[in-house]
Design an enzyme around this catalytic site. Structure first.
Site, PDB file in Angstrom:
ATOM      1  N   ARG A 121      11.057 -16.662  55.097  1.00 11.21           N
ATOM      2  CA  ARG A 121      10.187 -15.631  55.702  1.00 11.21           C
ATOM      3  C   ARG A 121      10.598 -14.216  55.322  1.00 11.21           C
ATOM      4  NH1 ARG A 121      10.676 -19.376  59.884  1.00 11.21           N
ATOM      5  NH2 ARG A 121       8.794 -20.632  60.072  1.00 11.21           N
ATOM      6  N   LYS A 143       3.951  -4.159  45.821  1.00 11.60           N
ATOM      7  CA  LYS A 143       2.914  -5.176  45.574  1.00 11.60           C
ATOM      8  C   LYS A 143       3.552  -6.295  44.764  1.00 11.60           C
ATOM      9  CE  LYS A 143      -1.460  -2.632  45.626  1.00 11.60           C
ATOM     10  NZ  LYS A 143      -2.631  -2.253  44.818  1.00 11.60           N
ATOM     11  N   GLU A 185       0.270   3.800  31.409  1.00 16.97           N
ATOM     12  CA  GLU A 185       0.407   4.085  32.851  1.00 16.97           C
ATOM     13  C   GLU A 185       0.999   5.474  33.074  1.00 16.97           C
ATOM     14  OE1 GLU A 185      -0.770   2.119  35.188  1.00 16.97           O
ATOM     15  OE2 GLU A 185      -0.742   0.063  34.434  1.00 16.97           O
ATOM     16  N   LYS A 227       4.117   7.992  41.954  1.00 15.02           N
ATOM     17  CA  LYS A 227       3.798   6.720  42.611  1.00 15.02           C
ATOM     18  C   LYS A 227       4.445   6.662  43.994  1.00 15.02           C
ATOM     19  CE  LYS A 227       2.963   1.947  42.484  1.00 15.02           C
ATOM     20  NZ  LYS A 227       2.761   0.734  41.745  1.00 15.02           N
ATOM     21  N   GLU A 237      -2.991   0.733  50.623  1.00 14.06           N
ATOM     22  CA  GLU A 237      -4.211   1.081  49.904  1.00 14.06           C
ATOM     23  C   GLU A 237      -5.449   1.175  50.789  1.00 14.06           C
ATOM     24  OE1 GLU A 237      -4.332  -0.606  45.946  1.00 14.06           O
ATOM     25  OE2 GLU A 237      -6.492  -0.403  45.894  1.00 14.06           O
ATOM     26  N   ARG A 241      -3.993   5.501  47.732  1.00 13.65           N
ATOM     27  CA  ARG A 241      -3.350   4.619  46.748  1.00 13.65           C
ATOM     28  C   ARG A 241      -4.346   4.117  45.704  1.00 13.65           C
ATOM     29  NH1 ARG A 241       1.523   0.146  47.641  1.00 13.65           N
ATOM     30  NH2 ARG A 241       1.643  -0.431  45.460  1.00 13.65           N
ATOM     31  N   ASN A 245      -5.569   3.333  40.609  1.00 13.02           N
ATOM     32  CA  ASN A 245      -6.426   2.422  39.839  1.00 13.02           C
ATOM     33  C   ASN A 245      -7.308   3.162  38.840  1.00 13.02           C
ATOM     34  OD1 ASN A 245      -5.459   0.174  41.235  1.00 13.02           O
ATOM     35  ND2 ASN A 245      -6.859   0.571  42.932  1.00 13.02           N
ATOM     36  N   HIS A 248      -8.757   1.317  35.939  1.00 13.82           N
ATOM     37  CA  HIS A 248      -8.528  -0.115  36.157  1.00 13.82           C
ATOM     38  C   HIS A 248      -9.800  -0.938  36.313  1.00 13.82           C
ATOM     39  CE1 HIS A 248      -4.362   1.002  36.413  1.00 13.82           C
ATOM     40  NE2 HIS A 248      -3.994  -0.233  36.670  1.00 13.82           N
ATOM     41  N   HIS A 252      -9.859  -4.101  34.053  1.00 15.17           N
ATOM     42  CA  HIS A 252      -9.896  -5.481  34.529  1.00 15.17           C
ATOM     43  C   HIS A 252     -11.041  -6.260  33.884  1.00 15.17           C
ATOM     44  CE1 HIS A 252      -7.330  -4.387  38.277  1.00 15.17           C
ATOM     45  NE2 HIS A 252      -6.604  -4.619  37.216  1.00 15.17           N
ATOM     46  N   HIS A 266      -2.074  -5.075  29.353  1.00 15.64           N
ATOM     47  CA  HIS A 266      -2.582  -4.384  30.544  1.00 15.64           C
ATOM     48  C   HIS A 266      -2.605  -2.856  30.359  1.00 15.64           C
ATOM     49  CE1 HIS A 266      -3.411  -3.569  34.739  1.00 15.64           C
ATOM     50  NE2 HIS A 266      -2.356  -2.773  34.777  1.00 15.64           N
TER      51      HIS A 266
HETATM   52  N1  LIG Z   1       3.071  -4.872  41.320  1.00 17.54           N
HETATM   53  C1  LIG Z   1       2.425  -3.861  40.814  1.00 17.54           C
HETATM   54  O1  LIG Z   1       2.187  -2.844  41.465  1.00 17.54           O
HETATM   55  C2  LIG Z   1       1.971  -3.934  39.380  1.00 17.54           C
HETATM   56  C3  LIG Z   1       1.498  -2.784  38.747  1.00 17.54           C
HETATM   57  C4  LIG Z   1       1.140  -2.868  37.399  1.00 17.54           C
HETATM   58  C5  LIG Z   1       1.270  -4.079  36.722  1.00 17.54           C
HETATM   59  N2  LIG Z   1       1.746  -5.173  37.390  1.00 17.54           N
HETATM   60  C6  LIG Z   1       1.908  -6.456  36.697  1.00 17.54           C
HETATM   61  O2  LIG Z   1       2.910  -6.277  35.688  1.00 17.54           O
HETATM   62  C7  LIG Z   1       2.707  -7.276  34.688  1.00 17.54           C
HETATM   63  C8  LIG Z   1       2.886  -6.649  33.328  1.00 17.54           C
HETATM   64  O3  LIG Z   1       4.199  -6.118  33.252  1.00 17.54           O
HETATM   65  P1  LIG Z   1       4.917  -5.874  31.835  1.00 17.54           P
HETATM   66  O4  LIG Z   1       4.019  -5.121  30.949  1.00 17.54           O
HETATM   67  O5  LIG Z   1       6.262  -5.345  32.145  1.00 17.54           O
HETATM   68  O6  LIG Z   1       4.947  -7.355  31.240  1.00 17.54           O
HETATM   69  P2  LIG Z   1       6.115  -8.402  30.960  1.00 17.54           P
HETATM   70  O7  LIG Z   1       6.991  -8.548  32.128  1.00 17.54           O
HETATM   71  O8  LIG Z   1       5.448  -9.626  30.436  1.00 17.54           O
HETATM   72  O9  LIG Z   1       6.932  -7.723  29.760  1.00 17.54           O
HETATM   73  C9  LIG Z   1       6.275  -7.441  28.534  1.00 17.54           C
HETATM   74  C10 LIG Z   1       7.052  -8.030  27.351  1.00 17.54           C
HETATM   75  O10 LIG Z   1       8.273  -7.328  27.171  1.00 17.54           O
HETATM   76  C11 LIG Z   1       9.368  -8.254  27.097  1.00 17.54           C
HETATM   77  N3  LIG Z   1      10.523  -7.511  27.604  1.00 17.54           N
HETATM   78  C12 LIG Z   1      10.757  -7.117  28.876  1.00 17.54           C
HETATM   79  N4  LIG Z   1      11.809  -6.284  28.912  1.00 17.54           N
HETATM   80  C13 LIG Z   1      12.277  -6.177  27.657  1.00 17.54           C
HETATM   81  C14 LIG Z   1      13.336  -5.451  27.051  1.00 17.54           C
HETATM   82  N5  LIG Z   1      14.099  -4.587  27.756  1.00 17.54           N
HETATM   83  N6  LIG Z   1      13.540  -5.597  25.720  1.00 17.54           N
HETATM   84  C15 LIG Z   1      12.727  -6.403  24.989  1.00 17.54           C
HETATM   85  N7  LIG Z   1      11.702  -7.084  25.485  1.00 17.54           N
HETATM   86  C16 LIG Z   1      11.468  -6.966  26.810  1.00 17.54           C
HETATM   87  C17 LIG Z   1       8.913  -9.436  27.878  1.00 17.54           C
HETATM   88  O11 LIG Z   1       9.588 -10.620  27.487  1.00 17.54           O
HETATM   89  C18 LIG Z   1       7.437  -9.501  27.527  1.00 17.54           C
HETATM   90  O12 LIG Z   1       7.262 -10.141  26.287  1.00 17.54           O
HETATM   91  C19 LIG Z   1       1.331  -7.852  34.916  1.00 17.54           C
HETATM   92  O13 LIG Z   1       1.457  -9.149  35.448  1.00 17.54           O
HETATM   93  C20 LIG Z   1       0.709  -6.921  35.948  1.00 17.54           C
HETATM   94  O14 LIG Z   1      -0.188  -7.594  36.804  1.00 17.54           O
HETATM   95  C21 LIG Z   1       2.088  -5.117  38.687  1.00 17.54           C
END
Ligand SMILES: NC(=O)c1ccc[n+]([C@@H]2O[C@H](COP(=O)([O-])OP(=O)(O)OC[C@H]3O[C@@H](n4cnc5c(N)ncnc54)[C@H](O)[C@@H]3O)[C@@H](O)[C@H]2O)c1
Length: 372
Positions: A121, A143, A185, A227, A237, A241, A245, A248, A252, A266
């Site tokens: 929990r 999130k 971003e 942020k 949100e 917040r 987006n 976005h 999306h 993304h």
């Molecule tokens: N929670 C939130 O508020 C929020 C906001 C925006 C995006 N997201 C989510 O984030 C995700 C995308 O995140 P991301 O772009 O970090 O993707 P990811 O975690 O898949 O990383 C992108 C790539 O970089 C590689 N990688 C990571 N760190 C590395 C490093 N230091 N050196 C070499 N390679 C490295 C990973 O293996 C992967 O291939 C999506 O699922 C999205 O929905 C969440």
């Protein structure tokens, strides 16, 4: 090291940003621990490059650790890996008072944060974001969640981390395309609320991309400040917040149309979405035509995707893209809601945006390519 506070009452925490933070992780995390032991969840790519440094830093501070490395990639953010991660944490005998470390990009942060939210929990967790996107966006704000067959991020929880350690040195191993995706971003923060920051990005963006540590520190810190401020004022949100987006709704739809594949990352979709949001704002007479041109010019100068034509392969037509927007979970009561702008740095939430204007912007953007 820079520190940014996320003010959320008894769930407040700090985001610490700087070079070499993984090497200091033991001393940074030690004050949170009730016993000198942590469970680390990471993924294989990050583990191969950076896990030995993290475990060594913990060990140097007398902290024992066990690590689980999941497969890399968006496909990992699913029920199967949520179960695998959560059961592994139980096998490691993680208790209510322990701390879990999420060591990776946004995929690991979202998945492990959600696992921590439901484990016993709710146990505390620390975000150690390793991508630019995770450092400036996903690791801050609480999130968490996974994707399901019905769509992205539809199952999850708000669960704030206890600490975020953003080590900008680990960005040195990030592939250029992933770095630029995260930069989408960063640009978004300037566009939504800080014109001076956008002006600085126009000048120093190339230095940020080239790896200049001072420029990277400033870019990550200002993004996190923005942020953190927004999240502190509107955690769940209800209002402000939503400004995060910007770009976005378009993004999306494009991600769905490209099957969440590596045709479009993304952050690339966010960047294209921002150009479309500014084009829509100009079409509605909210800002001058120079503003979308300035956004496009900066993204192009950074070598980023700017236009729909930069997405490889076929895209559906404007009508089909609008239909995909209608499935977005941010649609309120079936009305299309967009983040629009009265200029760079002046975004606002617009309800009831006329569909004809959206269609016209998409038709313009799609012209020159054959809709399928
Ligand atoms: N929670 C939130 O508020 C929020 C906001 C925006 C995006 N997201 C989510 O984030 C995700 C995308 O995140 P991301 O772009 O970090 O993707 P990811 O975690 O898949 O990383 C992108 C790539 O970089 C590689 N990688 C990571 N760190 C590395 C490093 N230091 N050196 C070499 N390679 C490295 C990973 O293996 C992967 O291939 C999506 O699922 C999205 O929905 C969440």
């Amino acid at each position: 090291m820079n520190r940014v506070a996320v003010d959320l009452g008894d769930r407040s925490y700090e985001v610490r940003i700087g070079p070499g933070l993984i090497a200091r992780a033991g001393e940074e995390i030690a004050p949170l621990l009730r016993r000198p032991r942590v469970a680390i969840v990471t993924e294989e790519t990050v583990a191969a490059r950076h896990l030995p440094a993290l475990t060594a830093a913990l060990q140097a501070a007398g902290i024992a650790s066990a690590a689980l490395a999941l497969p890399p990639g968006e496909g990992t953010k699913n029920w199967e890996n949520l179960a695998r991660c959560t059961e592994w944490l139980l096998e490691q005998k993680v208790e209510r008072r322990d701390v879990v470390l999420a060591f990776g990009g946004g995929v690991i942060g979202d998945l492990v944060g959600f696992s921590a939210a439901i484990l016993r929990r709710g146990v505390r967790f620390v975000q150690l974001p390793t991508t630019l996107l995770a450092q400036v966006d996903s690791s801050v704000g609480g999130k968490t969640g996974i994707n399901t067959a019905q769509g992205k991020n539809l199952v999850g929880a708000f669960h704030q981390p206890s600490l975020v350690l953003a080590d900008i040195s680990v960005l040195d191993t990030l592939p250029d395309r992933d770095f630029l995706s995260g930069y989408g971003e960063v640009v978004k923060y300037g566009l939504l609320g800080d014109a001076a920051f956008f002006g600085w990005l126009e000048r120093d963006g190339p230095a940020i991309r080239a790896g200049d540590p001072a420029a990277r520190l400033r870019a990550v810190t200002r993004s996190v400040e923005m942020k953190a401020g927004i999240v502190s004022r509107d955690e769940t949100e209800e209002g402000e917040r939503a400004l995060l987006n910007l770009g976005h709704t378009f993004c999306h739809a494009l991600e769905k149309a490209t099957g969440y594949s590596d045709r479009l990352l993304h952050g690339e979709g966010v960047a294209i979405g921002c150009t479309l949001a500014f084009a829509l704002s100009a079409r509605l007479g909210l800002c001058s035509q120079e503003e979308p041109s300035r956004v496009r010019a900066h993204l192009a100068a950074m070598g980023m995707k700017v236009d729909l034509a930069d997405i490889p392969g076929d895209l559906p037509g404007a009508e089909a893209l609008i239909a995909l927007m209608g499935q977005d979970k941010k649609v309120v009561d079936g009305r299309l809601r967009f983040i629009l702008a009265r200029g760079i740095g002046r975004a606002f939430v617009a309800e009831d945006v006329p569909t004809e204007a959206v269609r016209a912007v998409l038709d313009d953007a799609l012209s020159g390519r054959r809709p399928t």
